[in-house]
Each structure stands twice: as C-alpha cells, then as structure tokens.
Design an enzyme around this catalytic site. Structure first.
Site, PDB file in Angstrom:
ATOM      1  N   MET A  13       0.824  -1.209   0.000  1.00  0.00           N
ATOM      2  CA  MET A  13       0.000   0.000   0.000  1.00  0.00           C
ATOM      3  C   MET A  13       0.856   1.257   0.000  1.00  0.00           C
ATOM      4  O   MET A  13       0.506   2.249  -0.647  1.00  0.00           O
ATOM      5  CB  MET A  13      -0.975  -0.005   1.186  1.00  0.00           C
ATOM      6  CG  MET A  13      -2.132  -0.973   1.040  1.00  0.00           C
ATOM      7  SD  MET A  13      -3.023  -0.791  -0.516  1.00  0.00           S
ATOM      8  CE  MET A  13      -3.494   0.932  -0.467  1.00  0.00           C
ATOM      9  N   HIS A 143     -10.134 -12.941   0.486  1.00  0.00           N
ATOM     10  CA  HIS A 143      -8.890 -12.169   0.300  1.00  0.00           C
ATOM     11  C   HIS A 143      -7.765 -13.079  -0.184  1.00  0.00           C
ATOM     12  O   HIS A 143      -7.850 -14.300  -0.067  1.00  0.00           O
ATOM     13  CB  HIS A 143      -8.465 -11.490   1.607  1.00  0.00           C
ATOM     14  CG  HIS A 143      -9.248 -10.246   1.920  1.00  0.00           C
ATOM     15  ND1 HIS A 143     -10.428 -10.282   2.635  1.00  0.00           N
ATOM     16  CD2 HIS A 143      -9.033  -8.944   1.604  1.00  0.00           C
ATOM     17  CE1 HIS A 143     -10.904  -9.049   2.738  1.00  0.00           C
ATOM     18  NE2 HIS A 143     -10.078  -8.216   2.126  1.00  0.00           N
ATOM     19  N   LYS A 147      -2.888 -12.604   3.327  1.00  0.00           N
ATOM     20  CA  LYS A 147      -3.516 -11.826   4.416  1.00  0.00           C
ATOM     21  C   LYS A 147      -3.416 -12.590   5.734  1.00  0.00           C
ATOM     22  O   LYS A 147      -3.745 -13.770   5.791  1.00  0.00           O
ATOM     23  CB  LYS A 147      -4.980 -11.517   4.077  1.00  0.00           C
ATOM     24  CG  LYS A 147      -5.632 -10.575   5.084  1.00  0.00           C
ATOM     25  CD  LYS A 147      -6.955 -10.052   4.584  1.00  0.00           C
ATOM     26  CE  LYS A 147      -7.654  -9.189   5.620  1.00  0.00           C
ATOM     27  NZ  LYS A 147      -6.911  -7.954   5.939  1.00  0.00           N
TER      28      LYS A 147
END
Ligand SMILES: NC(=O)c1ccc[n+]([C@@H]2O[C@H](COP(=O)([O-])OP(=O)(O)OC[C@H]3O[C@@H](n4cnc5c(N)ncnc54)[C@H](O)[C@@H]3O)[C@@H](O)[C@H]2O)c1
Length: 252
Positions: A13, A143, A147
């Site tokens: 991210m 997901h 994760k």
C-alpha cells in the site's frame, strides 16, 4: 499542498500511495518510515521513526498492527493528524486510538474505499427492514493468500454496522464446526476465504424464507484503498483533535 509522511512506505500500500501522490498536484510525500530502506523512493526514508522530524500535515499508515502503538505516540507528540489504515488491531490498541484522538486528529477505517463506505450505510437500511422481518444475516469475505488477519477488518465493520442498525442485539459467529445446533436468530455469521491474489470481496447476505438479497463489493485493485487514504489525509490536515472516519470524508 498537503505534506504527507508515509508510514510503511515500502509495503504494497505504501508503494501504491507513492505512485498515486506522484501524480497528485495537491499532495506530496515528504518522508517515509519503514523497517528497512532499499532507496527506491524519491523522498527520504527513516528506519527510526523518532529520527523523522520532517514538517508534515498528515501521516498515512499502512504497516503492521505491531507498529501502531509507537505510531500513535509519535502522532500525538508531534501533533500531526494520522490516518490509521492498518487492520488487526487489538482491543487495547483500539482503546489507544480513542485516547490518542483526544490529543490529535485520528481517522481510522478498516476500509478506505468509497464503495465499502457506501455499503456500510446501505446494509443498515436493509437490516432495519429485512432482519426485523426475520431474515438471517451472513457475511462472506474473500482475500489473497498472504492476508494474516481473519475475518477482515471490513467484514467486522460490516457486522458492526448491521448490529448497530439492530440496536446491538446480535452476536457474531466465526466458526460453526464445533457445534451441532441450528443457527440462533440473533447471530451474524462471518466466513473468511483465503486464496490466490483476490484483492478483497465482501458479501452481505440477507436470507429469508424463500428469498435472498445479497450486497457485494469487489475491489479490483489496491488503488481504491490508496485513493481513499490520500483523500482522508487531505481532509484531516489542519483538523482539531478528534476521532474521524471515512463517512466524515465522504460527507465533506
Ligand atoms: N484500511 C484499508 O482500506 C486497507 C487496505 C489494504 C490493506 N490494509 C491493511 O494495511 C496494512 C498493510 O498492508 P500492505 O498490504 O501494505 O502490507 P505490506 O506487508 O505489504 O506492507 C507493510 C509495510 O509496513 C512495514 N512495517 C512493518 N512494521 C513496521 C514498523 N514497525 N515501522 C515501520 N514500518 C513497518 C513493512 O516493512 C512493510 O513495508 C495491513 O494491516 C492491511 O490489512 C488496509
């Protein structure tokens, strides 16, 4: 121009946001913080957060739950508003978020996308009609295989939205493998699927007698979270101490 410190700058991210901000005339990353630095960013990166004394208007955090306590202290000490996007925080850490928000502006959201934040509201309206009419509520999230937390912070936020709409009378069930009994009227089942490279899918299912209504959100890329986080940082810059969430950003 909003000056941003990117906490967790070398992660997935952090890199998505670095790319987005590069093309954003209203924002700039003035420093990054991460555990190590390979020199791939066009801003200074600090491996020791305390050494980062660069002037900034907001911090964006996409790191690891372990890193969040020190980040909240840093944000309060320097008086820089913080957008906390890291998920999997403990009860103690959630309490610390609230404490920190008394000293500095803190926006925490398990999901920064416009779509999910709209869904959080839509399912409340649906619950008020359907759960009240006896429909069962279930959440399924999917997901990618990397994760680490389950269920997702977003699935829990959706469950909290449903529960809030029903005056907090529901409880959550994550695993039915250890019991031999029918579901309770007041349970919200939450199931987690992990595999491949799925960015993030959330389904809220209202199952009634002879009819089912499903709401589904699919994130096709991590950019949706990055865009929301940058908008949140712009919104939070200059705001007084307090606890904010994405609905504040959406409603302006
Ligand atoms: N709220 C949202 O919309 C949303 C969306 C996507 C991901 N997330 C969450 O954000 C977090 C990060 O996701 P990611 O996919 O970028 O993960 P990632 O593992 O790719 O990146 C995390 C980065 O944080 C760094 N880091 C770890 N500990 C640190 C510390 N003590 N100090 C500074 N940096 C540290 C790591 O080195 C890594 O570069 C996860 O908790 C994830 O669930 C939230």
């Amino acid at each position: 121009m909003v000056r941003i410190i990117m906490h967790g700058c070398n992660g997935h991210m952090g890199q998505v946001i670095s790319g987005l901000v590069e093309n954003d005339p209203d924002a700039e990353i003035v420093a990054g913080i991460d555990v190590s630095d390979q020199g791939k960013n066009n801003y200074p990166v600090f491996t020791d957060m305390k050494a980062c004394q660069v002037e900034a208007d907001a911090i964006i955090d996409f790191s690891s739950a372990k890193a969040v306590d020190a980040l909240l202290d840093y944000s309060a000490e320097r008086g820089i508003p913080v957008v906390v996007c890291t998920t999997g925080l403990s009860e103690e850490q959630l309490a610390k978020v609230e404490e920190t928000a008394k000293k500095v502006a803190v926006l925490k959201s398990a999901n920064m996308s416009l779509g999910i934040n709209t869904l959080l509201k839509l399912v409340q309206d649906a619950a008020k009609v359907l759960a009240a009419a006896g429909f069962d509520m279930e959440i399924v999230e999917r997901h990618h295989r990397l994760k680490v937390d389950a269920p997702s912070g977003t699935a829990l936020a959706l469950a909290d939205s449903l529960n809030e709409a029903m005056d907090s009378r529901y409880h959550y069930v994550y695993d039915r493998s250890q019991r031999r009994e029918k579901r309770d009227d007041k349970e919200i089942g939450i199931s987690a699927v992990r595999g491949g490279t799925i960015v993030g899918e959330h389904e809220v299912i209202f199952a009634g007698p002879d009819e089912v209504i499903e709401f589904k959100h699919t994130a096709h890329s991590k950019a949706v979270f990055g865009k929301g986080a940058v908008e949140a940082a712009k919104f939070l810059a200059g705001k007084p101490a307090g606890r904010y969430d994405m609905s504040d950003v959406i409603n302006g």
